[in-house]
Design an enzyme around this catalytic site. Structure first.
Site, short mmCIF file in Angstrom:
data_model
loop_
_atom_site.label_atom_id
_atom_site.label_comp_id
_atom_site.label_asym_id
_atom_site.label_seq_id
_atom_site.Cartn_x
_atom_site.Cartn_y
_atom_site.Cartn_z
N ARG A 161 0.85 -1.19 0.00
CA ARG A 161 0.00 0.00 0.00
C ARG A 161 0.89 1.24 0.00
O ARG A 161 0.98 1.96 0.98
CB ARG A 161 -0.92 -0.02 1.22
CG ARG A 161 -2.17 0.83 1.09
CD ARG A 161 -2.27 1.85 2.20
NE ARG A 161 -1.18 2.83 2.16
CZ ARG A 161 -1.05 3.85 3.01
NH1 ARG A 161 -1.91 4.02 3.96
NH2 ARG A 161 -0.04 4.70 2.92
N LYS A 179 11.95 7.72 3.83
CA LYS A 179 11.63 7.97 5.23
C LYS A 179 12.89 8.11 6.08
O LYS A 179 13.00 9.00 6.92
CB LYS A 179 10.77 6.84 5.80
CG LYS A 179 9.26 7.02 5.57
CD LYS A 179 8.68 8.00 6.57
CE LYS A 179 7.24 8.36 6.25
NZ LYS A 179 6.28 7.34 6.66
N ASP A 273 3.80 4.00 11.19
CA ASP A 273 3.67 5.43 10.95
C ASP A 273 2.38 5.77 10.23
O ASP A 273 1.80 6.82 10.46
CB ASP A 273 4.87 5.93 10.14
CG ASP A 273 4.87 7.44 9.98
OD1 ASP A 273 4.71 8.13 11.00
OD2 ASP A 273 4.99 7.93 8.83
N ASN A 423 -2.63 11.04 -0.17
CA ASN A 423 -1.45 11.24 -1.01
C ASN A 423 -1.46 10.25 -2.16
O ASN A 423 -2.05 9.17 -2.04
CB ASN A 423 -0.16 11.02 -0.18
CG ASN A 423 0.19 12.21 0.68
OD1 ASN A 423 0.11 13.34 0.24
ND2 ASN A 423 0.58 11.94 1.92
#
Length: 570
Positions: A161, A179, A273, A423
């Site tokens: 995902r 990240k 996260d 997003n």
């Protein structure tokens, strides 16, 4: 070699380096390119391997900015910055730290989404670790193959995902890499202490499997018990090789994401996260917006469009914050209303996934809100009956905040708080310009992707970005320094409150609910300090004295600058 790299990352005044000549130039973490001094060129056999001019790091930054800015396409800028990271990490991070607002959208959202889609075709130099089902019995060996042995922070994805783009197979590796770059730029966690990992369990995207240049595991995606056994073996491997590392789960699909987090959060120091970081940053924006009204969170009514991992994570944290304010469980249940792709979640609706069950609107509240008897209730109908003060979008469906829905909300609320968080930009539920216009200029808007300011009726509205980058670097640093074995929800509540406090009155007056991206290191520092204090006060973290915490955080935050090298015997 590992000890040398660790010292170099800890801002030592000088460090002994056992490499020579081209070997030294080939180490991205130690390479200075044209900034090697005259003495270092003599000492390490670099004469003739570099042009004669010695440049300062400031001059190198200027040159790299020239290189990147001459590229017109964002994907080409991404490739150029990745090449710099592969060659000279200190310079890469100096460029990023000093130009965060310009380059964060390149190294992360939205450009990283395109990079993930094109990953097999733009890959130059692999980074991190790739683990496939064929490695099930040798995962600890692969972890020991890591570039660094000082790993304190791991970001791992199974690639299913990726942002709002879905299954990207091997291309999902762009997310952990991006990240961790932001962890270093935003919180000063040394790159030698980080490790991106792709759990490449295959892909169900046929165009990837058909691509002759696809670099990933060319099999259908692993499912069921075999998938669970693979995740279990991975967790056991991390506990064996890096027992003190913090593990961040990243971009797992909803049901796996929630299930894995709940299964492992007490066995390994870990967090997700997409669930907890997104929740914290969204709650921070809400708390900042409520400063103007002075009304408590528990007095708000929230409607969530999107019941995936992000939406559920936000709703969980909002409910916990309301409970801490003194709201009852019954009240909380009626103030957080959720829709998925089939409409409103309510008691009696057929086919509700188990992770959505806690958010079903009860029959009592259905009657209280005056819902007519129907099988499906869309967003506009829900807004008409619930009259929300806050609207959160995590649906991944562009345009799902319609004009009629926003105008309906604005009828009943003086200052609607509206967050289209999906997003990348192409997936946002509505543009800020439309939301401001449809609400008559009254809405406070925050988005998941960056947007330019909006002008309406002679007033300029700044659009704050509800980007997880404001939360996860500081939380990660605080967790590492506190030495906890569990990342608690209270830490994310603390991070949200701290982030809201970092929004200046000037920005709030212009509609911005988040700080400037350029303030990221200051924000991360503040969050890390508060997380360490929360861990200590909860009895699960190191017993720092108050006057020790700030100094511990400052000492741990690496700033990208060159270190003087001394020659060491091999």
């Amino acid at each position: 070699m590992q000890l040398t790299e660790l010292k170099a990352m800890n801002n030592e005044e000088s460090v002994e380096v056992p490499l020579h000549g081209v070997e030294l130039l080939a180490q991205p973490l130690l390479n200075k390119d044209t900034a090697f001094s005259e003495a270092e060129r003599d000492l390490f056999g670099l004469r003739g391997l570099l042009p004669p001019r010695v440049l300062s790091i400031e001059e190198q930054v200027g040159l790299e900015l020239e290189h990147v800015r001459c590229k017109s396409a964002d994907l080409e800028k991404y490739i150029g910055l990745a090449a710099l990271q592969d060659r000279n990490e200190t310079l890469f991070y100096r460029v990023l730290v000093e130009n965060l607002e310009e380059f964060m959208p390149i190294v992360y959202t939205p450009t990283v989404g395109l990079a993930c889609q094109q990953f097999s075709h733009i890959l130059r130099r692999p980074r991190g670790l790739w683990i496939t089902p064929d490695d099930l019995c040798r995962i600890p060996d692969l972890l020991r193959n890591s570039r660094y042995h000082t790993v304190k922070l791991i970001v791992v994805t199974d690639n299913e995902r990726i942002l709002g783009l879905g299954d990207q197979g091997a291309g999902g590796m762009g997310i952990p890499i991006g990240k961790l770059a932001l962890y270093t730029a935003g919180a000063g966690i040394p790159p030698s202490e980080t490790l991106p990992i792709s759990l490449d369990v295959g892909t169900d995207r046929q165009e990837l499997l058909d691509d002759p240049y696809y670099v990933g595991y060319r099999h259908p995606r692993l499912r069921g018990q075999a998938y669970d056994e693979f995740i279990e073996a991975f967790v056991e491997g991390v506990l064996e090789v890096f027992p003190h590392a913090v593990l961040q789960w990243e971009d797992f699909k909803q049901h796996n994401a929630i299930r894995i987090l709940d299964r492992y959060r007490y066995r390994i120091t870990s967090f997700n996260d997409d669930i907890q970081g997104t929740a914290s940053v969204a709650l921070a924006g809400i708390l900042a917006a409520l400063k103007a009204s002075g009304r408590p969170l528990s007095a708000q009514r929230l409607v969530f469009l999107g019941a995936g991992a992000a939406g559920i994570g936000i709703a969980r944290l909002v409910q916990e914050a309301m409970t801490l304010e003194g709201a009852s469980n019954v009240t909380v249940g009626g103030t957080t209303v959720m829709l998925d792709s089939a409409g409103l979640l309510f008691e009696g609706r057929a086919r509700i996934d188990s992770d959505k069950q806690p958010f079903l609107l009860t029959r009592e509240f259905m009657a209280q809100f005056g819902f007519p008897d129907a099988e499906r209730y869309d967003l506009e109908t829900v807004i008409r009956h619930v009259r929300p003060t806050i609207l959160i979008g995590t649906s991944g469906v562009a345009g799902s905040f319609t004009e009629s829905a926003i105008r309906e909300m604005a009828k009943h609320v003086p200052t609607p708080v509206i967050f289209p968080l999906s997003n990348p930009t192409s997936k946002t539920e509505a543009t800020p310009g439309d939301i401001v216009t449809w609400s008559g200029g009254r809405a406070l808007v925050a988005t998941g992707s960056p947007f330019s300011p909006v002008s309406y009726a002679g007033t300029t509205h700044l659009i704050g970005q509800a980007n997880n980058i404001f939360v996860f670097p500081g939380v990660g640093l605080g967790v590492i320094l506190s030495g906890v074995r569990e990342v608690t929800d209270k830490m994310f509540l603390t991070a949200a409150q701290t982030l809201a406090d970092q929004v200046t009155p000037e920005r709030l007056s212009k509609g911005a609910l988040y700080p400037k991206v350029s303030a990221l290191r200051q924000v991360s520092r503040a969050i890390a300090i508060r997380v360490i204090r929360e861990a200590r006060d909860s009895g699960i973290g190191r017993a720092y004295h108050d006057d020790q915490i700030d100094a511990a955080v400052d000492a741990a935050m690496w700033y990208p600058a060159y270190t003087n090298y001394l020659h060491a015997r091999r």
